[in-house]
Design an enzyme around this catalytic site. Structure first.
Site, short mmCIF file in Angstrom:
data_model
loop_
_atom_site.label_atom_id
_atom_site.label_comp_id
_atom_site.label_asym_id
_atom_site.label_seq_id
_atom_site.Cartn_x
_atom_site.Cartn_y
_atom_site.Cartn_z
N HIS A 93 0.89 -1.16 -0.19
CA HIS A 93 -0.03 -0.01 -0.03
C HIS A 93 0.90 1.27 0.13
O HIS A 93 2.04 1.25 0.51
CB HIS A 93 -0.80 -0.01 1.19
CG HIS A 93 -1.93 0.93 1.24
ND1 HIS A 93 -1.82 2.39 1.25
CD2 HIS A 93 -3.40 0.84 0.61
CE1 HIS A 93 -3.05 2.92 1.24
NE2 HIS A 93 -3.90 2.12 0.97
N GLU A 142 -3.84 2.02 -7.27
CA GLU A 142 -4.48 3.04 -6.56
C GLU A 142 -3.17 4.26 -6.74
O GLU A 142 -2.08 4.35 -6.02
CB GLU A 142 -4.09 2.50 -5.04
CG GLU A 142 -5.00 1.43 -4.55
CD GLU A 142 -5.22 1.29 -3.14
OE1 GLU A 142 -6.61 1.16 -2.84
OE2 GLU A 142 -4.44 1.54 -2.37
P1 PGA Z 1 -9.52 5.86 0.19
O1 PGA Z 1 -8.46 4.44 0.56
O2 PGA Z 1 -10.67 5.06 -0.29
O3 PGA Z 1 -10.01 6.43 1.74
O4 PGA Z 1 -8.97 6.86 -0.65
C1 PGA Z 1 -8.28 3.67 -0.26
C2 PGA Z 1 -6.99 2.90 0.08
O5 PGA Z 1 -6.18 3.54 0.82
O6 PGA Z 1 -7.00 1.56 -0.12
#
Ligand code: PGA
Length: 220
Positions: A93, A142
């Site tokens: 992440h 992401e």
């Molecule tokens: P968010 O986070 O939906 O709050 O943007 C997503 C993530 O960090 O996986």
């Protein structure tokens, strides 16, 4: 299709149990999506018990795991110890890369540990230039600008990135989108041909919003 809730370190065990008490009884086995919740390490065992007692159709994911086998590694949680409780693990992440110095090499090692122990790794990539570990069959695209900001990528661009990620690997790989997904925009992401699910942070903490997202998924 995946609907994965990443609680990060937002909830105490009591709060995760409260969340589960509100969501679990409302779920049916007819859901079109695979629902996964990823609580903090401390809550995982309790949550597993509750899910089993309530027979809820929810899988459990961890938010990280150790690159080492069980042993003298202070502060770590090994795949061996997590395995009995979890189905999946989020790795790489951007919050771990930025705040804990995780490198592509470390993420590769963690991915290998997960796969060796039968845990599905969901590796987060920040763009189509982030290396994808060899054993990885599920990645989450992401983009950093979209994490926790309320500004999601466009579903069209996310789809393009998903296409390019899928082209980089041999065999089948699923691609999820994560970054400011909520009840309003989830449909547009889920409808993209090359997006196989979503990874949700903030919006998943709110039980009403989570149920709305699930409803949207079931209507697709
Ligand atoms: P968010 O986070 O939906 O709050 O943007 C997503 C993530 O960090 O996986």
């Amino acid at each position: 299709m995946w609907l994965i809730a990443n609680f990060k370190d937002n909830f105490s065990t009591t709060e995760v149990l409260d969340w589960l008490g509100k969501i679990g009884p409302k779920l049916s086995f007819e859901n079109k999506v695979k629902i996964v919740i990823c609580p903090d390490f401390l809550s995982i065992e309790e949550i597993k018990k509750e899910i089993m007692v309530g027979r809820y159709p929810i899988l459990i994911g961890a938010q990280d795991l150790s690159p080492f086998s069980a042993g003298s590694f202070t502060g770590e949680e090994s795949a061996e110890h997590l395995k009995q409780f979890i189905d999946l693990v989020i790795l790489g992440h951007s919050e771990r890369r930025a705040n804990f110095g995780e490198t592509d090499q470390l993420i590769r090692e963690k991915t290998k540990r997960a796969v060796d122990l039968g845990i599905t790794p969901v590796v987060c990539v920040q763009s189509n230039e982030t290396p994808i570990p060899l054993e990885c069959k599920v990645v989450a695209y992401e983009p950093i600008f979209a994490i926790g900001t309320g500004v999601a990528d466009t579903p069209q661009n996310a789809n393009e990135v998903a296409i390019s990620l899928k082209k980089q690997v041999e065999g089948v790989m699923e691609v999820l989108y994560g970054g400011s997904v909520n009840a309003e925009n989830i449909k547009a992401f889920m409808e993209q041909e090359n997006i196989d699910g979503v990874l949700v942070g903030k919006a998943a903490l709110n039980t009403e919003e989570f149920l709305k997202m699930l409803e949207v998924c079931n209507e697709l």
